[in-house]
Write an enzyme that holds these catalytic residues in place. Sequence first.
Site, PDB file in Angstrom:
ATOM      1  N   GLU A 132     -26.316   5.007  42.770  1.00  0.00           N
ATOM      2  CA  GLU A 132     -25.888   4.157  41.655  1.00  0.00           C
ATOM      3  C   GLU A 132     -27.016   3.857  40.675  1.00  0.00           C
ATOM      4  OE1 GLU A 132     -23.928   0.843  43.539  1.00  0.00           O
ATOM      5  OE2 GLU A 132     -22.082   1.995  43.758  1.00  0.00           O
ATOM      6  N   ASP A 172     -17.310   3.696  51.696  1.00  0.00           N
ATOM      7  CA  ASP A 172     -17.936   3.448  52.994  1.00  0.00           C
ATOM      8  C   ASP A 172     -16.983   3.832  54.124  1.00  0.00           C
ATOM      9  OD1 ASP A 172     -18.959   1.807  50.907  1.00  0.00           O
ATOM     10  OD2 ASP A 172     -19.907   0.451  52.331  1.00  0.00           O
TER      11      ASP A 172
HETATM   12  C1  BGC Z   1     -23.640   0.965  47.409  1.00  0.00           C
HETATM   13  C2  BGC Z   1     -22.297   1.668  47.471  1.00  0.00           C
HETATM   14  C3  BGC Z   1     -21.473   1.025  48.559  1.00  0.00           C
HETATM   15  C4  BGC Z   1     -21.343  -0.477  48.339  1.00  0.00           C
HETATM   16  C5  BGC Z   1     -20.610  -1.161  49.468  1.00  0.00           C
HETATM   17  C6  BGC Z   1     -23.418  -0.515  47.180  1.00  0.00           C
HETATM   18  O1  BGC Z   1     -24.636  -1.163  47.168  1.00  0.00           O
HETATM   19  O2  BGC Z   1     -24.424   1.493  46.372  1.00  0.00           O
HETATM   20  O3  BGC Z   1     -22.488   3.027  47.762  1.00  0.00           O
HETATM   21  O4  BGC Z   1     -20.214   1.601  48.582  1.00  0.00           O
HETATM   22  O5  BGC Z   1     -22.641  -1.033  48.250  1.00  0.00           O
HETATM   23  O6  BGC Z   1     -21.272  -0.998  50.667  1.00  0.00           O
END
Ligand code: BGC
Length: 780
Positions: A488, A362
């Site tokens: 993800e 992020d």
């Molecule tokens: C997202 C990730 C992100 C993380 C923290 C997750 O739900 O899939 O991409 O880095 O949250 O924000």
Amino acid sequence: MITQTSYPVEPWALRERGLHLDVLPQSESVFALSNGHVGWRGNLDEGEPHGLPGTYLNGVHEIHPLPYAEAGYGYPESGQTVINVTNGKIIRLLVDDEPFDLRYGRLRSHERVLDLRAGTLTRTCEWTSPAGTTVRVRSTRLVSFTQRAVAAVAYEVEAVGGPARIVVQSELVANEQLPGHDGDPRAAVVLEAPLEAEEHFAKSGRLRLVHRTRRSGLRVGAAAGHVVEGPDPTTTESEAAGDLARLTVTSTLAAGERLRVEKVVSHGWSGTRSLPAMSDQVDAALAAAGSVGWAGLAAEQRAYLDAFWARSDVEVEGDEQIQQAVRFALFHVLQAGARAEQRAIPAKGLTGSGYDGHAFWDTEMFVLPLLTYTSPDAVAEALRWRQNTLPAARARAVQLGLRGAAFPWRTIEGAEGSAYWPAGTAAFHVNADIADAVVRYTAATGDEGFERDTGVELLVETARLWRSLGHHDQHGAFHLDGMTGPDEYSAVADDNTYTNLMARANLLAAADAVERHPRRAAELAVGEEETAAWRDAAEAMHIPYNHDLGVHEQHAGFTRYQRWDFAATRPDQYPLMLHFPYFDLYRKQVIKQADLVLAMYTCGPHFDAEHKARNFAYYEPLTVRDSSLSACCQAVVAAETGHLGLAHDYLREAALMDLEDLEHNTRDGLHIASLAGTWMALVAGFGGLRHHGESIGFAPCLPERLGGLAFTLQLRGRRLRVEIGRGTATYTLLTGEPLTIHHHGVALVLDADKPHTLDIPPRRPRPAPDQPPHRRPDRA
Ligand code: BGC
């Protein structure tokens, strides 16, 4: 959900009228103050009621074991979690014989205002005690941008309509009791009382507590000083023991009389400094702040923010709610990063303990782009933090049998903290994201010293990682197999397009940087053979493509998978990861968050306009936005592909993520990436900012519902203002040497103070893409 009526729309403030106890945890996040080093949640002065008490010091964490039901090689053995440090916010009040507690008596009025220009949170309320005594309380607090160890509160109580006997207790409190953790019970054991008392002190209104964490061995200090003004006789008494230091002020106020307490708090922590050194550190910070006093701190705060807004403001015409939201977003992103100074910028900033206080990709892909063009010094510091964690990243690479550095998916101090390897270890793209941030910062600032001392090393070590992670097949093509990209809901897949394109850019940037800095290259033992191997891998990088459909694949074979049964998925089954096994999500066409679509933004030159449009239309109906990081990316590409109304809808979703608690977890802290994404959706979306290498381009366009958009950027020591109207865009170089930019592909040389106005070419209208049922963004 925080209803919109709680926050009336206004351009420079966020105001809560009345006190909404049902959403107290959310408002504590929204009203959090921070400078990137110290974070104070928006807890009420008197400490209770509260949702989640929170005082954070960037980097202060505790470690806890990560036991696994089935152990595996290379799993991280311990996790890190942010802890609630000594609370200096607390000012309790006793009115006659009764505690000022808003759950009792009668609350006649209550208002909290986060002032985005003053950098303060002000609270005013009038309350009648159960016994009938009425007082007016006004407090203003700030966490100083100019004195990073310091926060302060001016607290005033006034008797209304009759006399009142007043006792104010201004405290430092460690090991506050926290509400039960609904997630990980192992972490909760550690968190119960994470601090061991080492020293306490109280004398003449000066307070100090020093503690130590049990396992991570960090020393944490806090000190407070007070200025008290009240009618005669007003008396004070100071005391301290273990976890509490307290100044008690007693006074009797006649109707209309006031008691004022100005409290300055300093925080410090260290993994190495001795107890006397820590005590001296917080005392010294207090002395520095004391020399300017409350009024001086408030004036410095305003001046700091005046400068910030002059170089960073975004003006939106036609959508007042977005105007407010983008300033709120800019303010919180500044708070997260301004004074982090070689520490991580966590996903929640210092606004809550969500994600255990960890930093992810992020930072580099969402937060640092905004800061690069508004507060570039903070970006250099954030990347120096990554450099400082290279020893851990190198050790992780060795553990994984790889070369170079493998930066962690989630961490506080540098070690991998993800216990779920398919979405942790395998998300290697974080390394290319760091490289991307290095390249962007260097291109935007021309900071050669940074490139030499920090950039080259980060680029080289990440390039080494990619070279060792991938392989050339029998035809020479280079593959990165078993990667998890941003989405993800796909894991451990071959040739994730985003990862491959970002890795390719990483390899090329490393090879180029090494040529510019031969001495540094020699220190890092990079030879010609190695850079040639990087260039070979980059040039041969495989990018999966489906010729039948004419679209790029998110990863090899993705478009062959069965589609998720969206029609059979109920609205209450989102987010999908809480209702379906990863096993099933991984083998179907369903996308948690922008992945291929993000690649079209960050690696835009790889895709022609026709492919951008076709890919976007293909991936939209598969993307469910179960991550708050998605909407802003979709906004940018929707704008580029001509879906301006849809882009506006996505912009609003990113912008209102926390103000309307769209993901129902604002209580744990703000979604800093989505806040930064608000800026991204406006500046890269409707402004069309693209910065690849030396070329800085804009491709402005406005959705029907916006009348205008203006923003200011820092570029190579210059200040550029862009104003977009309905049919034209105006570029003004406010300061600095002439600058070449592109407007819809046409080069333009800007001289200081000579505005250039150009027509905006019309966008080709295209049929609107679908989203999965129940997952359409709300219409603006
Ligand atoms: C997202 C990730 C992100 C993380 C923290 C997750 O739900 O899939 O991409 O880095 O949250 O924000």
